[in-house]
Design a protein around this motif. Structure first.
Motif, PDB file in Angstrom:
ATOM      1  N   ARG A  52       0.839  -1.196   0.000  1.00  0.00           N
ATOM      2  CA  ARG A  52       0.000   0.000   0.000  1.00  0.00           C
ATOM      3  C   ARG A  52       0.873   1.245   0.000  1.00  0.00           C
ATOM      4  NH1 ARG A  52      -4.430  -0.039   4.290  1.00  0.00           N
ATOM      5  NH2 ARG A  52      -2.768   0.890   5.465  1.00  0.00           N
ATOM      6  N   MET A  53       0.430   2.249  -0.722  1.00  0.00           N
ATOM      7  CA  MET A  53       1.030   3.584  -0.680  1.00  0.00           C
ATOM      8  C   MET A  53      -0.106   4.587  -0.672  1.00  0.00           C
ATOM      9  SD  MET A  53       4.389   3.726  -3.053  1.00  0.00           S
ATOM     10  CE  MET A  53       5.164   4.983  -2.068  1.00  0.00           C
ATOM     11  N   ARG A  54       0.214   5.780  -0.241  1.00  0.00           N
ATOM     12  CA  ARG A  54      -0.831   6.807  -0.222  1.00  0.00           C
ATOM     13  C   ARG A  54      -0.251   8.154  -0.592  1.00  0.00           C
ATOM     14  NH1 ARG A  54      -1.540   7.322   6.258  1.00  0.00           N
ATOM     15  NH2 ARG A  54       0.399   8.440   6.577  1.00  0.00           N
ATOM     16  N   ILE A  55      -1.154   9.007  -1.008  1.00  0.00           N
ATOM     17  CA  ILE A  55      -0.861  10.417  -1.220  1.00  0.00           C
ATOM     18  C   ILE A  55      -1.917  11.178  -0.428  1.00  0.00           C
ATOM     19  CG2 ILE A  55      -0.848  12.304  -2.895  1.00  0.00           C
ATOM     20  CD1 ILE A  55       0.157  10.322  -4.980  1.00  0.00           C
ATOM     21  N   LEU A  56      -1.479  12.089   0.389  1.00  0.00           N
ATOM     22  CA  LEU A  56      -2.391  12.900   1.191  1.00  0.00           C
ATOM     23  C   LEU A  56      -2.489  14.274   0.549  1.00  0.00           C
ATOM     24  CD1 LEU A  56      -4.074  13.068   3.800  1.00  0.00           C
ATOM     25  CD2 LEU A  56      -2.026  13.905   4.942  1.00  0.00           C
ATOM     26  N   ILE A  57      -3.712  14.696   0.268  1.00  0.00           N
ATOM     27  CA  ILE A  57      -3.940  15.997  -0.358  1.00  0.00           C
ATOM     28  C   ILE A  57      -4.765  16.840   0.610  1.00  0.00           C
ATOM     29  CG2 ILE A  57      -4.873  17.220  -2.355  1.00  0.00           C
ATOM     30  CD1 ILE A  57      -4.750  14.473  -3.844  1.00  0.00           C
ATOM     31  N   LYS A  58      -4.192  17.936   1.029  1.00  0.00           N
ATOM     32  CA  LYS A  58      -4.910  18.860   1.915  1.00  0.00           C
ATOM     33  C   LYS A  58      -5.506  19.958   1.051  1.00  0.00           C
ATOM     34  CE  LYS A  58      -3.167  19.557   5.955  1.00  0.00           C
ATOM     35  NZ  LYS A  58      -2.310  19.986   7.070  1.00  0.00           N
ATOM     36  N   CYS A  59      -6.819  20.172   1.198  1.00  0.00           N
ATOM     37  CA  CYS A  59      -7.501  21.143   0.344  1.00  0.00           C
ATOM     38  C   CYS A  59      -8.917  21.390   0.857  1.00  0.00           C
ATOM     39  CB  CYS A  59      -7.573  20.602  -1.077  1.00  0.00           C
ATOM     40  SG  CYS A  59      -8.599  19.119  -1.152  1.00  0.00           S
ATOM     41  N   LYS A  60      -9.609  22.266   0.154  1.00  0.00           N
ATOM     42  CA  LYS A  60     -11.035  22.455   0.369  1.00  0.00           C
ATOM     43  C   LYS A  60     -11.740  21.373  -0.453  1.00  0.00           C
ATOM     44  CE  LYS A  60     -14.777  25.717  -0.154  1.00  0.00           C
ATOM     45  NZ  LYS A  60     -15.223  26.946  -0.810  1.00  0.00           N
ATOM     46  N   ASN A  61     -12.625  20.632   0.173  1.00  0.00           N
ATOM     47  CA  ASN A  61     -13.323  19.533  -0.498  1.00  0.00           C
ATOM     48  C   ASN A  61     -14.476  20.090  -1.351  1.00  0.00           C
ATOM     49  OD1 ASN A  61     -14.413  17.132  -1.313  1.00  0.00           O
ATOM     50  ND2 ASN A  61     -14.837  16.373   0.739  1.00  0.00           N
ATOM     51  N   SER A  62     -14.115  20.656  -2.485  1.00  0.00           N
ATOM     52  CA  SER A  62     -15.099  21.278  -3.376  1.00  0.00           C
ATOM     53  C   SER A  62     -15.476  20.319  -4.502  1.00  0.00           C
ATOM     54  CB  SER A  62     -14.511  22.552  -3.984  1.00  0.00           C
ATOM     55  OG  SER A  62     -13.440  22.217  -4.863  1.00  0.00           O
ATOM     56  N   PRO A  63     -16.599  20.551  -5.164  1.00  0.00           N
ATOM     57  CA  PRO A  63     -16.963  19.717  -6.315  1.00  0.00           C
ATOM     58  C   PRO A  63     -15.888  19.737  -7.406  1.00  0.00           C
ATOM     59  CG  PRO A  63     -18.850  20.998  -5.620  1.00  0.00           C
ATOM     60  CD  PRO A  63     -17.674  21.493  -4.829  1.00  0.00           C
ATOM     61  N   ARG A  64     -15.259  20.868  -7.595  1.00  0.00           N
ATOM     62  CA  ARG A  64     -14.214  20.970  -8.619  1.00  0.00           C
ATOM     63  C   ARG A  64     -12.985  20.132  -8.246  1.00  0.00           C
ATOM     64  NH1 ARG A  64     -12.559  23.023 -13.207  1.00  0.00           N
ATOM     65  NH2 ARG A  64     -10.708  24.333 -13.337  1.00  0.00           N
ATOM     66  N   ASN A  83      -2.446  -1.793 -14.632  1.00  0.00           N
ATOM     67  CA  ASN A  83      -3.636  -2.649 -14.572  1.00  0.00           C
ATOM     68  C   ASN A  83      -3.753  -3.395 -13.248  1.00  0.00           C
ATOM     69  OD1 ASN A  83      -4.707  -1.989 -17.043  1.00  0.00           O
ATOM     70  ND2 ASN A  83      -3.853  -3.751 -18.109  1.00  0.00           N
ATOM     71  N   ASN A  84      -2.628  -3.716 -12.627  1.00  0.00           N
ATOM     72  CA  ASN A  84      -2.682  -4.501 -11.393  1.00  0.00           C
ATOM     73  C   ASN A  84      -2.625  -3.634 -10.131  1.00  0.00           C
ATOM     74  OD1 ASN A  84      -0.035  -3.742 -11.688  1.00  0.00           O
ATOM     75  ND2 ASN A  84       0.813  -5.669 -10.973  1.00  0.00           N
ATOM     76  N   VAL A  85      -2.839  -2.328 -10.286  1.00  0.00           N
ATOM     77  CA  VAL A  85      -2.853  -1.424  -9.131  1.00  0.00           C
ATOM     78  C   VAL A  85      -4.275  -0.929  -8.904  1.00  0.00           C
ATOM     79  CG1 VAL A  85      -1.951   0.716  -8.138  1.00  0.00           C
ATOM     80  CG2 VAL A  85      -0.476  -0.691  -9.593  1.00  0.00           C
ATOM     81  N   PHE A  86      -4.768  -1.128  -7.679  1.00  0.00           N
ATOM     82  CA  PHE A  86      -6.087  -0.626  -7.284  1.00  0.00           C
ATOM     83  C   PHE A  86      -5.896   0.769  -6.694  1.00  0.00           C
ATOM     84  CE2 PHE A  86      -9.133   0.050  -3.831  1.00  0.00           C
ATOM     85  CZ  PHE A  86     -10.320  -0.039  -4.539  1.00  0.00           C
ATOM     86  N   ILE A  87      -6.716   1.721  -7.145  1.00  0.00           N
ATOM     87  CA  ILE A  87      -6.636   3.105  -6.657  1.00  0.00           C
ATOM     88  C   ILE A  87      -7.982   3.491  -6.056  1.00  0.00           C
ATOM     89  CG2 ILE A  87      -6.178   5.504  -7.265  1.00  0.00           C
ATOM     90  CD1 ILE A  87      -4.745   4.457  -9.782  1.00  0.00           C
ATOM     91  N   SER A  88      -7.941   4.102  -4.891  1.00  0.00           N
ATOM     92  CA  SER A  88      -9.178   4.602  -4.293  1.00  0.00           C
ATOM     93  C   SER A  88      -8.908   5.957  -3.648  1.00  0.00           C
ATOM     94  CB  SER A  88      -9.715   3.617  -3.243  1.00  0.00           C
ATOM     95  OG  SER A  88      -8.864   3.561  -2.127  1.00  0.00           O
ATOM     96  N   ALA A  89      -9.974   6.714  -3.450  1.00  0.00           N
ATOM     97  CA  ALA A  89      -9.874   8.032  -2.811  1.00  0.00           C
ATOM     98  C   ALA A  89     -10.815   8.070  -1.616  1.00  0.00           C
ATOM     99  CB  ALA A  89     -10.231   9.118  -3.804  1.00  0.00           C
ATOM    100  N   ASP A  90     -10.310   8.486  -0.485  1.00  0.00           N
ATOM    101  CA  ASP A  90     -11.104   8.680   0.724  1.00  0.00           C
ATOM    102  C   ASP A  90     -11.074  10.173   1.005  1.00  0.00           C
ATOM    103  OD1 ASP A  90     -12.345   8.704   3.160  1.00  0.00           O
ATOM    104  OD2 ASP A  90     -11.053   7.186   4.066  1.00  0.00           O
ATOM    105  N   MET A  91     -12.207  10.828   0.825  1.00  0.00           N
ATOM    106  CA  MET A  91     -12.235  12.292   0.890  1.00  0.00           C
ATOM    107  C   MET A  91     -12.090  12.859   2.300  1.00  0.00           C
ATOM    108  SD  MET A  91     -12.162  13.458  -1.983  1.00  0.00           S
ATOM    109  CE  MET A  91     -12.397  13.033  -3.661  1.00  0.00           C
ATOM    110  N   ASN A  92     -12.491  12.140   3.318  1.00  0.00           N
ATOM    111  CA  ASN A  92     -12.317  12.603   4.690  1.00  0.00           C
ATOM    112  C   ASN A  92     -11.943  11.409   5.561  1.00  0.00           C
ATOM    113  OD1 ASN A  92     -12.964  15.437   4.555  1.00  0.00           O
ATOM    114  ND2 ASN A  92     -15.050  14.809   4.085  1.00  0.00           N
ATOM    115  N   PRO A  93     -10.691  10.953   5.466  1.00  0.00           N
ATOM    116  CA  PRO A  93     -10.307   9.750   6.204  1.00  0.00           C
ATOM    117  C   PRO A  93     -10.389   9.965   7.721  1.00  0.00           C
ATOM    118  CG  PRO A  93      -8.377  10.817   5.311  1.00  0.00           C
ATOM    119  CD  PRO A  93      -9.576  11.542   4.756  1.00  0.00           C
ATOM    120  N   GLU A  94     -10.889   8.935   8.414  1.00  0.00           N
ATOM    121  CA  GLU A  94     -10.958   9.009   9.867  1.00  0.00           C
ATOM    122  C   GLU A  94      -9.597   8.847  10.507  1.00  0.00           C
ATOM    123  OE1 GLU A  94     -13.943   6.675  11.738  1.00  0.00           O
ATOM    124  OE2 GLU A  94     -15.422   7.146  10.201  1.00  0.00           O
ATOM    125  N   ASN A  95      -8.737   8.043   9.852  1.00  0.00           N
ATOM    126  CA  ASN A  95      -7.377   7.887  10.357  1.00  0.00           C
ATOM    127  C   ASN A  95      -6.444   7.774   9.161  1.00  0.00           C
ATOM    128  OD1 ASN A  95      -7.025   5.116   9.511  1.00  0.00           O
ATOM    129  ND2 ASN A  95      -8.399   4.554  11.191  1.00  0.00           N
TER     130      ASN A  95
END
Length: 97
Positions: A52-64, A83-95
């Motif tokens: 697993r790897m992650r990228i943390l993006i700090k921003c205003k959670n806008s529609p754009r 093709n063998n990498v699963f990508i997901s986005a968690d907009m407000n992670p709890e941890n």
């Protein structure tokens, strides 16, 4: 979040996403102010033989902003190299584990 059985593939995918994010944010989404941290491995970087790897993006959670992330994820997932990498986005992670 990026998940794959291949540590090399996950690193390349996360790096490609990061580079595309910086490029896209500098051009057509330059109105979105973001701070990008990563790519980095979380505290638990391997679960059930999946890296697993992650990228943390700090921003205003806008529609754009959500549109930009969605476009980027689709673009990276359409790259046959990842093709063998699963990508997901968690907009407000709890941890951040």
């Amino acid at each position: 979040l990026f998940i794959s059985q291949s540590q090399n593939d996950i690193g390349a995918c996360a790096e490609a996403f990061f580079n595309k994010l910086v490029e896209t944010n500098g051009k057509e989404y330059s109105d979105e102010k973001i701070i990008v941290l990563g790519p980095m491995a979380p505290k638990v970087s391997k679960i059930n033989d999946q890296y697993r790897m992650r990228i943390l993006i700090k921003c205003k959670n806008s529609p754009r902003f959500r549109e930009m992330v969605s476009v980027l994820i689709k673009e990276i997932q359409n790259n046959k190299m990842f093709n063998n990498v699963f990508i997901s986005a968690d907009m407000n992670p709890e941890n951040l584990n």
